[in-house]
Structures are given as structure tokens and as C-alpha cells.
Scaffold this motif. Structure first.
Motif, PDB file in Angstrom:
ATOM      1  N   ASP A   1     -83.857 -47.240  48.990  1.00  0.00           N
ATOM      2  CA  ASP A   1     -84.310 -46.038  48.289  1.00  0.00           C
ATOM      3  C   ASP A   1     -83.183 -45.012  48.211  1.00  0.00           C
ATOM      4  O   ASP A   1     -82.919 -44.422  47.152  1.00  0.00           O
ATOM      5  CB  ASP A   1     -85.526 -45.469  49.026  1.00  0.00           C
ATOM      6  N   PHE A   2     -82.504 -44.788  49.323  1.00  0.00           N
ATOM      7  CA  PHE A   2     -81.421 -43.802  49.385  1.00  0.00           C
ATOM      8  C   PHE A   2     -80.292 -44.166  48.420  1.00  0.00           C
ATOM      9  O   PHE A   2     -79.792 -43.318  47.669  1.00  0.00           O
ATOM     10  CB  PHE A   2     -80.898 -43.729  50.822  1.00  0.00           C
ATOM     11  N   LEU A   3     -79.892 -45.443  48.426  1.00  0.00           N
ATOM     12  CA  LEU A   3     -78.724 -45.843  47.645  1.00  0.00           C
ATOM     13  C   LEU A   3     -79.039 -46.039  46.170  1.00  0.00           C
ATOM     14  O   LEU A   3     -78.179 -45.785  45.314  1.00  0.00           O
ATOM     15  CB  LEU A   3     -78.130 -47.127  48.225  1.00  0.00           C
ATOM     16  N   THR A   4     -80.242 -46.513  45.826  1.00  0.00           N
ATOM     17  CA  THR A   4     -80.548 -46.707  44.411  1.00  0.00           C
ATOM     18  C   THR A   4     -80.803 -45.376  43.712  1.00  0.00           C
ATOM     19  O   THR A   4     -80.431 -45.203  42.549  1.00  0.00           O
ATOM     20  CB  THR A   4     -81.756 -47.631  44.215  1.00  0.00           C
ATOM     21  N   GLU A   5     -81.427 -44.428  44.406  1.00  0.00           N
ATOM     22  CA  GLU A   5     -81.610 -43.109  43.791  1.00  0.00           C
ATOM     23  C   GLU A   5     -80.347 -42.281  43.903  1.00  0.00           C
ATOM     24  O   GLU A   5     -79.967 -41.573  42.978  1.00  0.00           O
ATOM     25  CB  GLU A   5     -82.773 -42.359  44.449  1.00  0.00           C
TER      26      GLU A   5
END
Length: 917
Positions: free
Chosen positions: A602-606
Motif C-alpha cells: 500500500d505504501f509503495l504503490t500509492e
């Protein structure tokens, strides 16, 4: 517990720091700690090793000690035939993981503590179990019986024992090999939510049936998911579970803190030990839930948990203790349960006692073993109605009375305290303290977090900066593990972002360098549990799934990802992506088991929102800006704090000035900032606008991907391939083996390499494709659904290898793939989109397990995923895969006329080709 020193000479455990090992120091067993002395002695005497692993708060560990290890006759057998080694699993998680895997393998998937494993002198396991009674009972062999049979087996058939141990060890080593890494799409987040929904207990909260463990990582992930989707049921799963846990007997309503787990489905009867890591993880998720819901109950529970830790679980130098036992005076739960008479004796007011007992379910008959575990599972309104009181009056009573009961309880014999300080668990707790300080503004929590960090950086660090695992009584020892580096690094980042000194962030960066240099698996990606210089064991363990604590691999990835944005370190970001991709196959099959890894996805894709606050700390306006930020739930964030008077080298603070001398907030993404903010009232809207902009970024899935080959097949490249093949000696006959590929101008072999059933698991598939590309074939045909995407992965892997070795060039090879079928993981993706009310348009549901779609939205997703699996920047040829399924399904369904069906079919084809073009 063991006998006193006056009655018995201590064994070698007397020199250890672990309270669990010290509890066994006066056993008649000749215990050794794990180390060179015991291991060498086993080899010299050619004796098997009896390895016993447990921990201080383990109820059945204490039972087995009383029944067997204090038994002189059993101890004599142990000493006669075995080298006996006792291990605290909390100090040596590496040994625990290895030999628990052996125990589970030998016992049909069952394991637990105390763990009893018999090893050859080469540390290879050949028999294992958990708790054994002292004599034969309950259908289980007694421990004495087991010892005699194992000793006889070793003496009479030693080569058979060793062969069996080697075979099991090889099996364990093979099971630790992870499949090749694959990229992760953010769609896995939706699939995980579906799995949580499938197991959710609508009545009592939580997931599955009894026993129930507090699902802290899962709840934190679901809060993230709710932020992405806005789905009310996702949030309801979180709030129902948090409400029921806070009301149940698993929560200590008198003193604060959560027990390890509930033995029943409704959270009433706990296993009463309290673990530092559970309370760190739960306090953190209650803080997050408060940010999302503003429910004051969640703030109350979080602060009560942290106050309990500060009051009862903190050492004089600031380190946090590990756990408290379930037992006191040899009785499980005795310290925590009450009778109405005991409440009356403390309060000296019958009416207050009656009301309190009604509120907390304390009755004459009791709710557990004739005593009462305080709980508030009965709705507050029902109790108020029964007592003819308002809910506010009831809560005022509880607030007034509980300190009196707590003080009275302090005079009971308390459960045993395990006061060793473990680096990883302290990292988790200082993280929770720091986040509570950031959100609630409590100076005391920030001070506790700073004291713990200072203690660990001072007392748990070697001269070279590497870490030690544990300490007690001023002695720190044992090399630290991945989780120690990762959890402390993440805690230090949280501490800095809560307003502490920049030096903590730099300390986290130093730990990140050790994570990379000492623990990284440079072949498969991800991280090992132990450092490269750790002692040699039968295998080097690694783990991706969450357990009682989050996966160390995932925590390391999280810390590296966050630090990569603080320091603009692309190499750390790549390492974080690699760590998650290493478990990509497992994650796509059972994402719910990877909640912490999913948080990193979630952190890296957003991508995080980057917040820089510039201003002098004492200014009220600086605090107002920080408080405004803290009121917003921002799981994907990095926060930097700067002062005009103290320039910083951090990229987020570079050229960030206080506007007109006022404290200023910069809201940025990828180091590009919006209009600076000086008015705290504007913060919430600016952050919401930033989130909306991030959410509205198109429909193609975002991926954590590996490297991709640039380029494509070209006229010149394919012609050169044909010339090279034909120029080889004796290969002139290949001239008829090449032809033009339609009107593309590309030169292709007449025979291509089809990959309908190939995958990454069979070496012969790889060898065949490599031989074909090297010798006489430059056209490869695959599809998004062949072996559930593994065909494309094999093609991409082989092409990358051959291009890297110089055997072929990218521009020589024509790669063809196809899109249309929805099966396997793609079917799970489509089902998850339907359940989240975002289905693909124009779906054709031809049969169970086989759907079809050629709508542009589906094509866009599939092309992105296909290119990623292939590791290519460009796909040379993309075909629509059996689009006639629309007509076949329509024939089954009936209804529309042939002309209408043809018109619809051609319209779908037109939309598809328009997208491709």
C-alpha cells in the motif's frame, strides 16, 4: 518452580540472563545453554541432544518443569543418556523457528511450547514433541517412557537414526527455498479484504473461531483498506473487533493491557499472560482507529495500555520488560479474577460494589472456574437500565472505583515478571509510544519512547554499531536478528516523526545499512532471519508470513521504504520492493497471512505524502500545525521537522523556508510541493486534496515490479538473427525456416515456441526455451492465462538471462502474448473487484472458474500485468484470446437475435482494438 539454592547445586543456567533459563537453574537436570560447550560435548560423548525450548510466560512450560524437570528419577535418565540444552525462544528465535518447523513436520502440523526435540550431535532433529506428562496418561506416553525409547533407538540403530535425521534436515532445507520472486499488484489488497470478510465473526468480532488471537496487523491493514475503498463493512470489521476485545476479559479492565489470546470465541476467557509485543501492536492499532473514527473509547484503551506499560513494564533505564506470566501462586489467572465479596471488602460501600459488579459481570457463581473475570461484554445501556442509572453515572463510578481495586490487587502475589529487554519488542513499543505522543500530544509517551531508544542505542549496541538481542541486569548479549534491526529502525523513524531529534532518524539509517549488508538475500531478494556472520546452524531461516509479531522481512521492507523517502535513497526503495516481491507467489495465494507486507505494498504503490514542517519548536503555531496533521489518518506518510535556526541535510527540508517567518507546512509528493500552509485550519483540506489526487490516477494497476528489458523486436534485429543462424556451419538449410511476419517487416522462424503448459517450476521447460532461442527460434507465443501467468514469467526470465549473457539481443526476439481469459489469480482479481462493487464491464461468465473479457479496462490491467511478468517494456504482438466466448455464452443464455449478437460482438472488438491502437 525450582528448589532453592540451599537445597541444590545450580546447573550451568545460573550464569544466564533469561528469567526462563534461571527458573531451571536449580533443576536436578544438568542443563546447558545452547553454545559451543554443549555442542562439542555431544560430539565427544556421541550422545543425542535433548533440546527443550520454551519461554517465561508459557503455562505448560511451568507444568512440565514441575512434573518432569524437578523429578529426580526423570532427571537422572536425562543426564545419563542425553546432553540437555535449555533455550529461551524469545532470546533465540532462530533456533525456535528451525526446530519448530521440525516439530510441526514430525507431528502432522502440530506444534507448540514447551517444545521437546531430540537431535544428533550434528544438530539434526530426529524426534520431536511438545508437552509430555511425567508418566503415561491421556493416551500420551510419559516423558520417562519417551526418554527410554529414544535412548534405546540411538544405541541399537544409530545409523538409522542419523539417516532419518539427515533426511528430515534436507526436507527442512528444501522447504525453506522460496519460489522465484514475482511482482505484486495493488489488486492483492482487495483480495486480502475478501479473505478477511470470509473469516469474519459478525457476532463477536475477530476472525475464525476459538482460540482467538488479537489480529493487530490485520486490523491495521483493514484500516488502510477502508481508506482506499471507503467500504463501510471493511471499517465495521475493525470497529466490531476492537470494541469486543476492549469489552472482553482478554482486556485487563483494572490495570490495563491485553492478555495473549482468548480461549473462547467471545473474548471472555484469556490465557492470562501479557506480552510486550501484543500490547505494542494493539496500542498502535487503537491509536490508528481513533484517528479514523474519533471514538473516545479507542483513545482510552490505547492510553490505558501504554500507561500500564510505563507503570509496570519499564525498567529504571527506560527499557521495556518482556512479559508477565499467566500464573500466580501456581494458579492460572488467580491474580486477575474477583468475587463480589472481594469487591465489597475493597470498596466498603455496598451500593458501589453492587453497581460495579453488575457493570463488570462479577457474580456469586462466577464466569470462569467459580470466580469472575471482569468484562463489559453486556451492553452498557442494558446495565444502566437495570440499575436505573445513566450511562454517564455508570462510567463515573467505574472511573472512581477502578483505582481502588487496582491498589488492592497490588497486594496480591503477582504473576512472574520476565524483565529481560528484547530489542525488537522494545522497537515495537517505542513505536507505539511515539505514535501515541504524535496523535494525542502526550509528553510522557514521547519521553518513554526516547528513554527506551536511548537505552537501546547505548546498551544494546556493539562498538561497531551492530546490535545485541537482549539484556537483563546490565548485561547485554547475543547477536541481534533481522527483527531487532528492523523493528528498532522503524521505531526510530516513528520517534523522529513524532517530534524528536533528527539524530534518531540518522540512527535508523545506520541500522538500515546493516540490514542491507548483513541480512539481504542477493539472489532471491528479501532478508534472512540471521546475519551473514551468525553461527552456522542446519539452515539459514527466512520467513515472510506474519506470526504473533509482524514478519521481520516485512518490517525491514517498511523501514527501508520510509527511510528511502526521508533520504532519497532509491537503492533502499529497490530493496524494499525486492523484499516484498520475494514472497509474491505466497502473497497472491493467501494475502491475509501477509498483513504487514500488504501495508508495504500500500505504501509503495500509492507513494507517501511528504510533509515538511519548518519552524522553531517552542512556537505554539508549530505545535498547532503538528496537531492538525496528527488528527488526520495518514498511514502512507513521511514527516520531516526543520528549524530555520538549524539547517538540515534531509532532502525533504532542502530549500524549505518559513513563509514570512511563520511556522510552515509543506505538503509534497515526489519532492514536489503544493502551496505552503501557515494556517492550521487549512491542513485537513490540503491533505484530503492530496489524497484525492493520488486516488484519481487512472485505472491501470500499480505494481511493485522488478527490472524490465527495454526495446522491442525490430526489422533489423530479427533479420540479423536469421542471418546469424543461417551463417552457422551446416545450417544453410535454415533459409527455408524463416519467413516475414505478416506486414510487420519482422523476420520470424516458421516454427515458434509455444508455452501453453510451461512454468517456472520445471528445469526442463527453461532448458528447452533457452536452447530454442539460442539455436533456431525467435518467436515465442504465450498468454496471460497459461499456467496462471507462470508461462509469461518463464519467458521473461529466460529472455533476461540470454540478453544478459549476450546469447541474443532483445531486438531479435518476437514475443507474442494474448489477453481475454479470466482464470486463476485473474479470476480472484475479478471476483474481488465485483465484491468491492467495481466489476469489470462486459464480463462473460462462461462457466465455473472460467470467465472472459476484452473490455479496455480489463485489457489495460492485463497488459500492465503481462509486461511485468514478462519483464519487458514493450510487447511485440498482443492478441485477443478467443473473443468468440461472448457468442458461445450468448448461445447458452439465449434471448437476443443473431444480428443483435453480431452487432454487440463487433462493437466489443472495435472498442478493444481502439484501445490497443
Amino acid at each position: 518452580m525450582s528448589s532453592t539454592p540451599e537445597r541444590r547445586t545450580p546447573n550451568r543456567l545460573i550464569h544466564e540472563t533469561s528469567p526462563y533459563l534461571l527458573q531451571h537453574a536449580y533443576n536436578p537436570v544438568e542443563w546447558y545453554p545452547w553454545g559451543p560447550e554443549a555442542l562439542q560435548l555431544a560430539k565427544e560423548k556421541n550422545r543425542p541432544i535433548l533440546l527443550s525450548i520454551g519461554y517465561s510466560a508459557c503455562h505448560w512450560c511451568h507444568v512440565m518443569e514441575r512434573e518432569s524437570f524437578e523429578n529426580e528419577a526423570i532427571a537422572e535418565l536425562m543426564n545419563r543418556w542425553f546432553i540437555c540444552i535449555k533455550v529461551d525462544r524469545e532470546e533465540r528465535p532462530d533456533l525456535d523457528e528451525i526446530y519448530m518447523a521440525a516439530t510441526v513436520t514430525m507431528n502432522q502440523g502440530q506444534g507448540g511450547w514447551p517444545m521437546t526435540v531430540f537431535l544428533t550431535p550434528d544438530q539434526e532433529p530426529f524426534f520431536a514433541g511438545t508437552y509430555f506428562p511425567p508418566e503415561d496418561r491421556w493416551g500420551r506416553p510419559g516423558f520417562g517412557t519417551v526418554l527410554k525409547k529414544i535412548a534405546d533407538y540411538w544405541d541399537s540403530r544409530p545409523s538409522e537414526v542419523r539417516d532419518q535425521a539427515k533426511e528430515l534436515t534436507a526436507q527442512l532445507q528444501g522447504s525453506r527455498q522460496i519460489p522465484s520472486p514475482i511482482s505484486i499488484s495493488e489488486s492483492v489488497l482487495d483480495e486480502a479484504v475478501v479473505q478477511f470478510k470470509d473469516d469474519f465473526d459478525e457476532t463477536h468480532g475477530g476472525f475464525g473461531t476459538a482460540p482467538k488471537f488479537p489480529p493487530a496487523m490485520g486490523l491495521s491493514f483493514l484500516l488502510r483498506s477502508h481508506r482506499r475503498s471507503g467500504d463501510p463493512h471493511t471499517l465495521a470489521m475493525v470497529t466490531k473487533t476492537l470494541d469486543m476485545m476492549a469489552a472482553g476479559g482478554i482486556y485487563d479492565h483494572i490495570g490495563g493491557g491485553f492478555a495473549r489470546y482468548s480461549t473462547d470465541a467471545r473474548w471472555l476467557v484469556p490465557h492470562f499472560e501479557k506480552m510486550l509485543y501484543d500490547n505494542a501492536l494493539l496500542a498502535r492499532v487503537y491509536v490508528e482507529a481513533y484517528q479514523v473514527t474519533k471514538n473516545p473509547l479507542y483513545r482510552q484503551v490505547a492510553t490505558e495500555v501504554l500507561d500500564y506499560v510505563r507503570r509496570e513494564m519499564t525498567g529504571p533505564e527506560g527499557g521495556f520488560y518482556s512479559s508477565t506470566d499467566a500464573d500466580s501462586e501456581g494458579v492460572e489467572g488467580k491474580f486477575f479474577v474477583w468475587t463480589p465479596a472481594e469487591v465489597r471488602n475493597v470498596l466498603q460501600n455496598d451500593e458501589d460494589a453492587r453497581r460495579f459488579c453488575a457493570l463488570y459481570d462479577i457474580t456469586e457463581s462466577g464466569n470462569w472456574e467459580h470466580k469472575s473475570i471482569p468484562n463489559r461484554l453486556r451492553p452498557l445501556e442494558d446495565v444502566a437500565r437495570q440499575l436505573n442509572l445513566t450511562t454517564d453515572e455508570l462510567m463515573e463510578l467505574a472511573f472512581r472505583v477502578k483505582p481502588l481495586l487496582y491498589e488492592a490487587r497490588r497486594h496480591r502475589v503477582p504473576p512472574g515478571l520476565d524483565d529481560k529487554v528484547i530489542t525488537a519488542w522494545n522497537g515495537m513499543m517505542l513505536s507505539a509510544m511515539a505514535e501515541a505522543a504524535r496523535v494525542f500530544g502526550g509528553a510522557g509517551y514521547l519521553e518513554s519512547a526516547q528513554r527506551a531508544a536511548d537505552f537501546l542505542l547505548r546498551s544494546h549496541a556493539k562498538p561497531d554499531g551492530r546490535l545485541l538481542r537482549t539484556s537483563r541486569g546490565g548485561r547485554a548479549h547475543l547477536d541481534a536478528y533481522l527483527e531487532d534491526y528492523a523493528c528498532l529502525a522503524e521505531g526510530l523513524v516513528d520517534l523522529y516523526e513524532a517530534g524528536s531529534a533528527e539524530s534518531y532518524l540518522h540512527a535508523a539509517a545506520r541500522l538500515a545499512e546493516y540490514v542491507i549488508s548483513d541480512f539481504m538475500d542477493r539472489e532471491q531478494g528479501g532478508f534472512f532471519t540471521t546475519a551473514k556472520h551468525h553461527e552456522s546452524l542446519i539452515l539459514r531461516h527466512r520467513e515472510g508470513v506474519d506470526g504473533a509479531t509482524p514478519s521481520a522481512n516485512a518490517v525491514a521492507a517498511s523501514a527501508l521504504a520510509r527511510l528511502s523517502f526521508h533520504f532519497d535513497r532509491e537503492d533502499w526503495r529497490r530493496a524494499a520492493v525486492s523484499a516484498v516481491r520475494a514472497y509474491g507467489r505466497h502473497m497472491t495465494r493467501y494475502p491475509r497471512a501477509f498483513a504487514k507486507s500488504l501495508a508495504v505494498v500500500d505504501f509503495l504503490t500509492e507513494g507517501p505524502v511528504e510533509l515538511a514542517i519548518v519552524g522553531d519548536e517552542p512556537q505554539d503555531d508549530v505545535r498547532a500545525l503538528r496537531e492538525a496533521v496528527a488528527q488526520c489518518y495518514l498511514p502512507n506518510r513521511v514527516v520531516a521537522m526543520g528549524s530555520p535556526a538549524q539547517p538540515s541535510s534531509l532532502p525533504l527540508l532542502k530549500d524549505r523556508l518559513a513563509v514570512s517567518g511563520k511556522p510552515t507546512l509543506y505538503v509534497c509528493r515526489n519532492y514536489t510541493c503544493r502551496q505552503p500552509i501557515t494556517d492550521p485550519r487549512s491542513v485537513a483540506e490540503a491533505l484530503q486534496a492530496n489524497h484525492r489526487a493520488s486516488a484519481n490516477r487512472g485505472t491501470e494497476p500499480r505494481l511493485l515490479r522488478g527490472a524490465s528489458l527495454s526495446g522491442r523486436a525490430t526489422v533489423q534485429g530479427t533479420a540479423a538473427y536469421a542471418s546469424r543462424m543461417m551463417a552457422r556451419g551446416g545450417e544453410a538449410g535454415l533459409a527455408n525456416g524463416f519467413t516475414a511476419l505478416g506486414a510487420t517487416g519482422l523476420t520470424a522462424t516458421r516454427l515458434g515456441f509455444g508455452t501453453y503448459r510451461v512454468d517456472m517450476q520445471h528445469a526442463e521447460h527453461r532448458d528447452a526455451l533457452k536452447k530454442a532461442l539460442r539455436t533456431s527460434c525467435n518467436l515465442v507465443d504465450t498468454s496471460t492465462n497459461y499456467t496462471d501467468g507462470d508461462s509469461e514469467r518463464l519467458v521473461g526470465s529466460v529472455l533476461a538471462e540470454l540478453v544478459g549473457s549476450g546469447d541474443v539481443r532483445r531486438d531479435e526476439i518476437i514475443v507474442v502474448s494474448k489477453i481475454g481469459y479470466i482464470q486463476g489469480q485473474n479470476l480472484k482479481l475479478a471476483e474481488a473487484k465485483e465484491q468491492s462493487r467495481r466489476p469489470y464491464p462486459d464480463l462473460v461468465k462462461y462457466g465455473d472458474g472460467i470467465w472472459h473479457c476484452i473490455h479496455p479496462e480489463f485489457l489495460a490491467d492485463q497488459l500492465t500485468l503481462s509486461l511485468d511478468r514478462l519483464g519487458l517494456a514493450t510487447l511485440d504482438v498482443c492478441l485477443l484470446h478467443n473473443p468468440e466466448y461472448f457468442l458461445l455464452e450468448a448461445a447458452h443464455r439465449g434471448g437476443a437475435g443473431l444480428k443483435q449478437l453480431r452487432d454487440d460482438f463487433y462493437a466489443r472488438l472495435e472498442r478493444a482494438f481502439a484501445y490497443f491502437e
